[in-house]
Motif scaffolding. Sequence first.
Motif, PDB file in Angstrom:
ATOM      1  N   LEU A  22       8.830  15.006  -1.312  1.00  0.00           N
ATOM      2  CA  LEU A  22       7.691  14.412  -0.869  1.00  0.00           C
ATOM      3  C   LEU A  22       8.405  13.062  -0.259  1.00  0.00           C
ATOM      4  CD1 LEU A  22       4.946  14.274  -3.691  1.00  0.00           C
ATOM      5  CD2 LEU A  22       4.594  15.322  -1.317  1.00  0.00           C
ATOM      6  N   ARG A  23       7.719  12.465   0.769  1.00  0.00           N
ATOM      7  CA  ARG A  23       8.222  11.029   0.908  1.00  0.00           C
ATOM      8  C   ARG A  23       7.121  10.013   0.846  1.00  0.00           C
ATOM      9  NH1 ARG A  23      10.029   8.564   7.003  1.00  0.00           N
ATOM     10  NH2 ARG A  23       7.661   8.467   7.294  1.00  0.00           N
ATOM     11  N   LEU A  24       7.153   9.032  -0.134  1.00  0.00           N
ATOM     12  CA  LEU A  24       6.234   7.977  -0.225  1.00  0.00           C
ATOM     13  C   LEU A  24       6.468   6.934   0.768  1.00  0.00           C
ATOM     14  CD1 LEU A  24       6.317   7.841  -4.029  1.00  0.00           C
ATOM     15  CD2 LEU A  24       5.070   9.476  -2.760  1.00  0.00           C
ATOM     16  N   SER A  25       5.607   6.263   0.904  1.00  0.00           N
ATOM     17  CA  SER A  25       5.671   5.087   1.648  1.00  0.00           C
ATOM     18  C   SER A  25       5.145   3.870   1.137  1.00  0.00           C
ATOM     19  CB  SER A  25       5.113   5.263   3.305  1.00  0.00           C
ATOM     20  OG  SER A  25       5.710   6.173   4.015  1.00  0.00           O
ATOM     21  N   CYS A  26       5.549   2.699   1.383  1.00  0.00           N
ATOM     22  CA  CYS A  26       5.044   1.394   0.901  1.00  0.00           C
ATOM     23  C   CYS A  26       4.898   0.461   2.192  1.00  0.00           C
ATOM     24  CB  CYS A  26       5.730   0.833  -0.088  1.00  0.00           C
ATOM     25  SG  CYS A  26       5.631  -0.830  -0.827  1.00  0.00           S
ATOM     26  N   ALA A  27       3.846   0.270   2.689  1.00  0.00           N
ATOM     27  CA  ALA A  27       3.584  -0.543   3.650  1.00  0.00           C
ATOM     28  C   ALA A  27       3.152  -2.087   3.201  1.00  0.00           C
ATOM     29  CB  ALA A  27       2.443   0.016   4.847  1.00  0.00           C
ATOM     30  N   ASP A  57       6.842  -9.561  -8.321  1.00  0.00           N
ATOM     31  CA  ASP A  57       5.638 -10.434  -8.532  1.00  0.00           C
ATOM     32  C   ASP A  57       4.364  -9.714  -7.893  1.00  0.00           C
ATOM     33  OD1 ASP A  57       7.086 -13.726  -7.628  1.00  0.00           O
ATOM     34  OD2 ASP A  57       6.430 -12.495  -9.544  1.00  0.00           O
ATOM     35  N   TYR A  58       4.639  -8.898  -6.882  1.00  0.00           N
ATOM     36  CA  TYR A  58       3.586  -8.227  -6.043  1.00  0.00           C
ATOM     37  C   TYR A  58       3.667  -6.846  -6.369  1.00  0.00           C
ATOM     38  CZ  TYR A  58       3.651 -12.857  -3.488  1.00  0.00           C
ATOM     39  OH  TYR A  58       3.641 -14.012  -3.219  1.00  0.00           O
ATOM     40  N   TRP A  59       2.534  -6.003  -6.303  1.00  0.00           N
ATOM     41  CA  TRP A  59       2.612  -4.599  -6.952  1.00  0.00           C
ATOM     42  C   TRP A  59       1.491  -3.968  -6.012  1.00  0.00           C
ATOM     43  CZ3 TRP A  59       5.577  -2.101 -10.556  1.00  0.00           C
ATOM     44  CH2 TRP A  59       6.280  -2.900 -11.455  1.00  0.00           C
ATOM     45  N   GLY A  60       1.727  -2.741  -5.442  1.00  0.00           N
ATOM     46  CA  GLY A  60       0.757  -1.911  -5.092  1.00  0.00           C
ATOM     47  C   GLY A  60      -0.152  -1.320  -5.892  1.00  0.00           C
ATOM     48  N   GLN A  61      -0.961  -0.414  -5.570  1.00  0.00           N
ATOM     49  CA  GLN A  61      -2.173   0.256  -6.267  1.00  0.00           C
ATOM     50  C   GLN A  61      -1.602   1.421  -6.816  1.00  0.00           C
ATOM     51  OE1 GLN A  61      -2.164   0.548  -3.066  1.00  0.00           O
ATOM     52  NE2 GLN A  61      -2.338   2.698  -2.884  1.00  0.00           N
ATOM     53  N   GLY A  62      -0.585   1.889  -6.370  1.00  0.00           N
ATOM     54  CA  GLY A  62       0.148   3.310  -6.837  1.00  0.00           C
ATOM     55  C   GLY A  62      -0.506   4.619  -6.099  1.00  0.00           C
ATOM     56  N   THR A  63       0.357   5.388  -6.153  1.00  0.00           N
ATOM     57  CA  THR A  63       0.025   6.805  -5.515  1.00  0.00           C
ATOM     58  C   THR A  63       0.401   7.842  -6.677  1.00  0.00           C
ATOM     59  OG1 THR A  63       0.140   8.310  -3.516  1.00  0.00           O
ATOM     60  CG2 THR A  63       2.286   7.124  -4.233  1.00  0.00           C
ATOM     61  N   ASP A  95       8.988  14.393 -12.978  1.00  0.00           N
ATOM     62  CA  ASP A  95       8.695  13.467 -11.955  1.00  0.00           C
ATOM     63  C   ASP A  95       7.310  13.207 -11.807  1.00  0.00           C
ATOM     64  OD1 ASP A  95      11.419  15.022 -10.090  1.00  0.00           O
ATOM     65  OD2 ASP A  95      11.559  13.092 -11.209  1.00  0.00           O
ATOM     66  N   THR A  96       6.264  13.971 -12.440  1.00  0.00           N
ATOM     67  CA  THR A  96       5.012  13.551 -12.320  1.00  0.00           C
ATOM     68  C   THR A  96       4.586  12.396 -12.735  1.00  0.00           C
ATOM     69  OG1 THR A  96       4.429  16.117 -12.409  1.00  0.00           O
ATOM     70  CG2 THR A  96       2.887  14.429 -13.178  1.00  0.00           C
ATOM     71  N   ALA A  97       4.077  11.622 -12.042  1.00  0.00           N
ATOM     72  CA  ALA A  97       3.517  10.219 -12.467  1.00  0.00           C
ATOM     73  C   ALA A  97       2.857   9.155 -11.316  1.00  0.00           C
ATOM     74  CB  ALA A  97       4.909   9.282 -12.744  1.00  0.00           C
ATOM     75  N   VAL A  98       2.264   8.238 -11.614  1.00  0.00           N
ATOM     76  CA  VAL A  98       1.816   7.530 -10.594  1.00  0.00           C
ATOM     77  C   VAL A  98       2.942   6.568 -10.222  1.00  0.00           C
ATOM     78  CG1 VAL A  98       0.213   5.547 -10.048  1.00  0.00           C
ATOM     79  CG2 VAL A  98      -0.483   7.407 -11.702  1.00  0.00           C
ATOM     80  N   TYR A  99       3.329   6.451  -8.937  1.00  0.00           N
ATOM     81  CA  TYR A  99       4.266   5.706  -8.173  1.00  0.00           C
ATOM     82  C   TYR A  99       3.901   4.551  -7.772  1.00  0.00           C
ATOM     83  CZ  TYR A  99       7.467   9.657  -9.173  1.00  0.00           C
ATOM     84  OH  TYR A  99       8.490  10.605  -9.539  1.00  0.00           O
ATOM     85  N   TYR A 100       4.488   3.321  -8.010  1.00  0.00           N
ATOM     86  CA  TYR A 100       4.311   2.032  -7.689  1.00  0.00           C
ATOM     87  C   TYR A 100       5.361   1.427  -6.701  1.00  0.00           C
ATOM     88  CZ  TYR A 100       0.412   2.322 -11.113  1.00  0.00           C
ATOM     89  OH  TYR A 100      -0.358   2.843 -11.970  1.00  0.00           O
ATOM     90  N   CYS A 101       5.093   0.643  -5.823  1.00  0.00           N
ATOM     91  CA  CYS A 101       6.148  -0.143  -5.140  1.00  0.00           C
ATOM     92  C   CYS A 101       5.692  -1.481  -5.577  1.00  0.00           C
ATOM     93  CB  CYS A 101       6.303   0.239  -3.597  1.00  0.00           C
ATOM     94  SG  CYS A 101       4.718  -0.325  -2.623  1.00  0.00           S
ATOM     95  N   ALA A 102       6.719  -2.546  -5.453  1.00  0.00           N
ATOM     96  CA  ALA A 102       6.815  -3.844  -5.944  1.00  0.00           C
ATOM     97  C   ALA A 102       7.899  -4.676  -5.158  1.00  0.00           C
ATOM     98  CB  ALA A 102       6.932  -3.797  -7.542  1.00  0.00           C
ATOM     99  N   VAL A 129       0.954  -1.205   0.039  1.00  0.00           N
ATOM    100  CA  VAL A 129      -0.071  -0.045  -0.038  1.00  0.00           C
ATOM    101  C   VAL A 129       0.942   1.243  -0.005  1.00  0.00           C
ATOM    102  CG1 VAL A 129      -1.795   1.449   1.252  1.00  0.00           C
ATOM    103  CG2 VAL A 129      -1.720  -1.129   1.148  1.00  0.00           C
ATOM    104  N   GLU A 130       0.745   2.006  -1.009  1.00  0.00           N
ATOM    105  CA  GLU A 130       1.560   2.977  -1.277  1.00  0.00           C
ATOM    106  C   GLU A 130       0.736   4.324  -0.652  1.00  0.00           C
ATOM    107  OE1 GLU A 130       2.383   0.832  -5.013  1.00  0.00           O
ATOM    108  OE2 GLU A 130       0.597   1.411  -3.637  1.00  0.00           O
ATOM    109  N   SER A 131       1.603   5.344  -0.007  1.00  0.00           N
ATOM    110  CA  SER A 131       0.908   6.649   0.375  1.00  0.00           C
ATOM    111  C   SER A 131       2.020   7.753   0.347  1.00  0.00           C
ATOM    112  CB  SER A 131       0.279   6.383   1.839  1.00  0.00           C
ATOM    113  OG  SER A 131       1.663   6.054   2.843  1.00  0.00           O
ATOM    114  N   GLY A 132       1.501   8.975   0.507  1.00  0.00           N
ATOM    115  CA  GLY A 132       2.325   9.963   0.408  1.00  0.00           C
ATOM    116  C   GLY A 132       2.392  10.782  -0.655  1.00  0.00           C
TER     117      GLY A 132
END
Length: 125
Positions: free
Chosen positions: A18-23, A113-119, A90-97, A5-8
Motif C-alpha cells: 500500500l502507499r499512504l499519502s499525507c496531504a 504538534d499537528y496530527w491527521g485523523q488517521g487511515t 502491520d494492521t493499525a490506524v496510521y497517522y501522519c504528524a 489528511v491521510e489517505s491510501g
Amino acid sequence: EVQLVESGGGLVQAGGSLRLSCATSGFTFDDYVIGWFRQAPGKEREGVSCISNSDGNTFYANSVKGRFTISRDSAKNTVYLRMNSLKPEDTAVYYCAAKTPGWAPSLLSFGYDYWGQGTQVTVSS
C-alpha cells in the motif's frame, strides 16, 4: 487552518503493498519534520518512520526497516509511506504528524504538534 489528511489505507493480503499519502496545508511544509505513527487496537501508539525537512534523512522503526519507504514532495506538500511485504502485525490506524520546527527528527511522538485523523490499514493473513 492546519490540516494533515491521510489517505491510501485499506484491506490487503499479507505480502501485499500500500502507499499512504499525507496531504498537508496551513503551514510551511518545508519547515517541518513529518512522521508516520500507527496504533493497533489495545496497543500504544508507535512511531513508524519520519523524514527530515532539512536534509531528507529518513528514519524507520526496526519493525518496518527494509519494507517501508518514506518520501516527501515539496511541490505537493505531501508525504508518502510506501509499505511493501505487509504483515498482519502491520494492521493499525496510521497517522501522519508534523513536528515543531527546530526539533530533531524522532520516532517519539513528543514534539509533534499537528496530527491527521488517521487511515486504517488492515492486513489479512
